[in-house]
Write an enzyme that holds these catalytic residues in place. Structure first.
Site, PDB file in Angstrom:
ATOM      1  N   VAL A  12      29.772  32.283  44.289  1.00 52.34           N
ATOM      2  CA  VAL A  12      29.587  31.258  45.316  1.00 52.34           C
ATOM      3  C   VAL A  12      28.713  31.878  46.403  1.00 52.34           C
ATOM      4  O   VAL A  12      28.615  33.097  46.513  1.00 52.34           O
ATOM      5  CB  VAL A  12      30.928  30.749  45.908  1.00 52.34           C
ATOM      6  CG1 VAL A  12      31.692  29.912  44.888  1.00 52.34           C
ATOM      7  CG2 VAL A  12      31.779  31.884  46.422  1.00 52.34           C
ATOM      8  N   SER A  13      28.087  31.014  47.198  1.00 55.20           N
ATOM      9  CA  SER A  13      27.120  31.498  48.184  1.00 55.20           C
ATOM     10  C   SER A  13      27.731  32.091  49.432  1.00 55.20           C
ATOM     11  O   SER A  13      27.129  32.916  50.093  1.00 55.20           O
ATOM     12  CB  SER A  13      26.175  30.370  48.588  1.00 55.20           C
ATOM     13  OG  SER A  13      25.469  29.941  47.446  1.00 55.20           O
ATOM     14  N   SER A  14      28.925  31.644  49.808  1.00 52.50           N
ATOM     15  CA  SER A  14      29.497  32.154  51.053  1.00 52.50           C
ATOM     16  C   SER A  14      30.988  32.402  50.906  1.00 52.50           C
ATOM     17  O   SER A  14      31.636  31.871  50.010  1.00 52.50           O
ATOM     18  CB  SER A  14      29.230  31.170  52.198  1.00 52.50           C
ATOM     19  OG  SER A  14      29.884  29.950  51.948  1.00 52.50           O
TER      20      SER A  14
END
Length: 187
Positions: A12-14
């Protein structure tokens, strides 16, 4: 002789996003997970997964965009893994790449799908830039809020002038060095 493993990779990106949906219900022997941007392939868990997989294993990824953000990186990663005799399975796209010369259609599909995904991402960024430009023109977009108060900026500048290390100062204020330099430039 060891059994071949199905090794999962989730990204996931964050840190506030979660990977629960990715590979849910898929049989996996070991999972590696990154909470990092996919802008490049220099992600700790991805690199660890690549070192971990062996001849005959399968790297299972939710979708192509979880492995790489651009066509070039995706093709290179899959090719490197296939060279190690590791298959790469993309659950969402229902595609598995083994590196077999007998399956040129798979290579074509991967290249086309990766290209479409990269184009889609570019279009999203372009629409975002256009939206920001329109909002700025209408006086609605003000940018991000200031990270530091005026008193903190004064303290930051004094500490820099006193010779303290900018990296340490930035870390203590919870800002990047780039942001610190921006505050120093703004007089």
């Amino acid at each position: 002789m060891s059994k071949h493993q199905r090794v999962g990779y989730r990204r996931v990106s964050s840190v506030d996003q979660n990977t629960v949906r990715q590979l849910d219900g898929i049989a996996i022997d070991r999972t590696f997970e990154d909470k990092a941007s996919g802008k490049d392939t220099n992600r700790p868990a991805l690199q660890e997964a690549i070192r971990y997989v062996r001849d005959g294993d399968t790297l299972v990824v939710h979708s192509m965009d979880r492995l790489a953000r651009n066509t070039e990186d995706l093709l290179r990663l899959v090719r490197e893994l296939n060279t190690k005799h590791v298959s790469v399975e993309f659950v969402k796209e229902r595609l598995t790449f083994t590196g077999s010369a007998a399956d040129p259609m798979s290579d074509l599909m991967m290249t086309m799908l990766a290209g479409v995904a990269q184009f889609e991402r570019s279009m999203i960024r372009e629409r975002q830039r256009e939206g920001i430009a329109i909002a700025k023109a209408n006086g609605v977009y003000k940018g991000g809020k200031a990270k530091l108060t005026a008193a903190q900026v004064k303290s930051l500048k004094a500490r820099v002038e006193a010779g303290e290390t900018k990296t340490v100062i930035a870390r203590e204020f919870g800002i990047s060095r780039e942001t610190l330099y921006q505050y120093l430039k703004a007089q």
